[in-house]
Design an enzyme around this catalytic site. Structure first.
Site, short mmCIF file in Angstrom:
data_model
loop_
_atom_site.label_atom_id
_atom_site.label_comp_id
_atom_site.label_asym_id
_atom_site.label_seq_id
_atom_site.Cartn_x
_atom_site.Cartn_y
_atom_site.Cartn_z
N GLY A 245 0.87 -1.18 0.00
CA GLY A 245 0.00 0.00 0.00
C GLY A 245 0.90 1.22 0.00
O GLY A 245 1.87 1.29 0.77
N THR B 179 9.87 12.50 -10.06
CA THR B 179 10.91 11.47 -10.04
C THR B 179 10.95 10.79 -11.40
O THR B 179 9.92 10.61 -12.05
CB THR B 179 10.66 10.43 -8.93
OG1 THR B 179 9.41 9.79 -9.15
CG2 THR B 179 10.66 11.07 -7.55
N ASP C 127 7.61 5.66 -3.40
CA ASP C 127 7.13 5.87 -2.03
C ASP C 127 8.29 6.13 -1.09
O ASP C 127 8.19 6.96 -0.17
CB ASP C 127 6.35 4.64 -1.55
CG ASP C 127 5.06 4.45 -2.33
OD1 ASP C 127 4.50 5.46 -2.79
OD2 ASP C 127 4.64 3.30 -2.47
P1 ATP Z 1 7.16 3.00 -7.97
O1 ATP Z 1 5.83 3.18 -8.67
O2 ATP Z 1 7.86 1.71 -8.33
O3 ATP Z 1 7.12 3.27 -6.52
P2 ATP Z 1 7.82 5.52 -9.18
O4 ATP Z 1 7.54 5.39 -10.65
O5 ATP Z 1 6.84 6.25 -8.36
O6 ATP Z 1 8.13 4.10 -8.57
P3 ATP Z 1 10.52 6.29 -9.85
O7 ATP Z 1 10.54 7.61 -10.53
O8 ATP Z 1 10.65 5.07 -10.70
O9 ATP Z 1 9.22 6.21 -8.92
O10 ATP Z 1 11.69 6.23 -8.76
C1 ATP Z 1 11.73 7.10 -7.65
C2 ATP Z 1 13.16 7.42 -7.32
O11 ATP Z 1 13.82 6.20 -6.93
C3 ATP Z 1 14.00 7.98 -8.45
O12 ATP Z 1 13.87 9.38 -8.58
C4 ATP Z 1 15.41 7.57 -8.03
O13 ATP Z 1 15.94 8.47 -7.07
C5 ATP Z 1 15.17 6.22 -7.35
N1 ATP Z 1 15.36 5.12 -8.29
C6 ATP Z 1 14.43 4.45 -8.99
N2 ATP Z 1 14.99 3.52 -9.79
C7 ATP Z 1 16.33 3.59 -9.57
C8 ATP Z 1 17.48 2.89 -10.09
N3 ATP Z 1 17.36 1.92 -10.99
N4 ATP Z 1 18.69 3.26 -9.62
C9 ATP Z 1 18.84 4.23 -8.69
N5 ATP Z 1 17.80 4.93 -8.17
C10 ATP Z 1 16.56 4.62 -8.61
#
Ligand code: ATP
Length: 292
Positions: free
Chosen positions: A38, A203, A237
């Site tokens: 969640g 992000t 998150d």
């Molecule tokens: P989720 O839905 O899986 O929670 P999201 O799409 O909301 O993810 P992302 O933008 O994919 O969020 O990732 C959030 C942050 O996590 C990124 O800004 C980065 O700082 C970190 N991050 C994600 N993937 C990686 C990676 N492969 N290596 C290093 N940092 C990562």
């Protein structure tokens, strides 16, 4: 300063399968795992492990006490979580086909039936300097955001899962909008880039993150740290929870972003979502190692 989190609580049931079942078919799973999930619970755990004082506001069924234990172990105050006799704890049935697609059935249960009086009571102590965190997985979003804003708190909203109408309802009440790249695109398409908020956190996975201060026009960029990612579930998150914790402790935006990025980098090197959130000591060690 305190973080109040109006957030979903889910139990993730993960089944690994040779192939996803077809209509009418019954199949055996190869393995089963259960975890805390969640977006709300994940962000509460992330912010508490970051060292913030976190009051989780939400609801779950009457069983599943281990969920509360897990939140408390992370340092989350669970006194604002209502137990509903006639609703199941929110849960996700996650079917993972080896080396291919996942299929997920999400049952919101108690997350969609939050008792308004309990949530209002849980928010009673909120005031200037405090933060209300929210995501789009519970009922009562707009009214809770309006109440927090009227009390002088900042409201940080993760527009996920993305729904235009849900965002439209909370937009007048939020201070910081937190989105990933895809959600940012959908937000701009629906509302334009000149949003009525003080800040926008975007992000971009392994491409890092940025914070746009819409009052001053200043953008702060934060690259992602290079790591071997094994499971990126909950990375967003983790980032949002750590960023909120940084602001709650009075850090400037650049420091809060750097800590959030380090925390999310550590989190993606581990399996799981809520259970994979790093604590403050781990994040500071990670940053020290990168500096030396
Ligand atoms: P989720 O839905 O899986 O929670 P999201 O799409 O909301 O993810 P992302 O933008 O994919 O969020 O990732 C959030 C942050 O996590 C990124 O800004 C980065 O700082 C970190 N991050 C994600 N993937 C990686 C990676 N492969 N290596 C290093 N940092 C990562």
């Amino acid at each position: 300063m305190t973080i109040y989190n109006l957030g979903s609580i889910n139990i993730d049931h993960v089944y690994r399968l040779a192939a996803l079942p077809q209509a009418g078919e019954t199949i055996h799973s190869q393995s089963y795992g259960q975890g805390l999930g969640g977006k709300g619970a994940n962000q509460s755990v992330a912010a508490a492990r970051a060292g913030a004082q976190v009051h989780h506001l939400g609801a779950m069924g009457t069983g599943d006490d281990w969920v509360l234990d897990r939140l408390r172990d992370a340092g989350v105050d669970t006194g604002g979580i209502a137990r509903l006799a006639d609703e199941a704890t929110g849960h996700a049935i996650i079917l993972v086909e080896q080396g291919a697609e996942n299929s997920i059935v999400l049952h919101p249960g108690a997350n969609g039936a939050l008792p308004a009086d309990r949530i209002a009571a849980g928010l009673r102590g909120i005031g200037p300097g405090d933060i209300l965190l929210m995501q789009n997985e519970t009922s009562l979003q707009a009214e809770t955001a309006a109440r927090a804003k009227a009390a002088g708190a900042r409201v940080i909203y993760s527009a996920a899962p993305f729904e235009i109408e849900a965002l439209r309802a909370v937009l007048p009440h939020i201070s910081i909008l937190a989105v990933n790249e895809g959600e940012a695109r959908q937000t701009f398409a629906a509302f334009g880039e000149d949003l009525p908020v003080e800040g926008l956190l975007i992000t971009r996975g392994a491409d890092g993150a940025e914070y746009r201060d819409l009052l001053s026009g200043k953008t702060t960029l934060q690259p992602a740290f290079k790591v071997e990612a094994v499971d990126t579930t909950g990375a967003g998150d983790c980032f949002a929870g750590w960023f909120a914790a940084g602001l709650a402790r009075g850090e400037d935006v650049a420091t809060a972003l750097r800590h959030a990025s380090a925390a999310a980098a550590l989190q993606v090197t581990r399996k799981g979502a809520g259970d994979a959130m790093p604590d403050r000591a781990e994040v500071l060690d990670f940053l020290n190692a990168r500096n030396s």
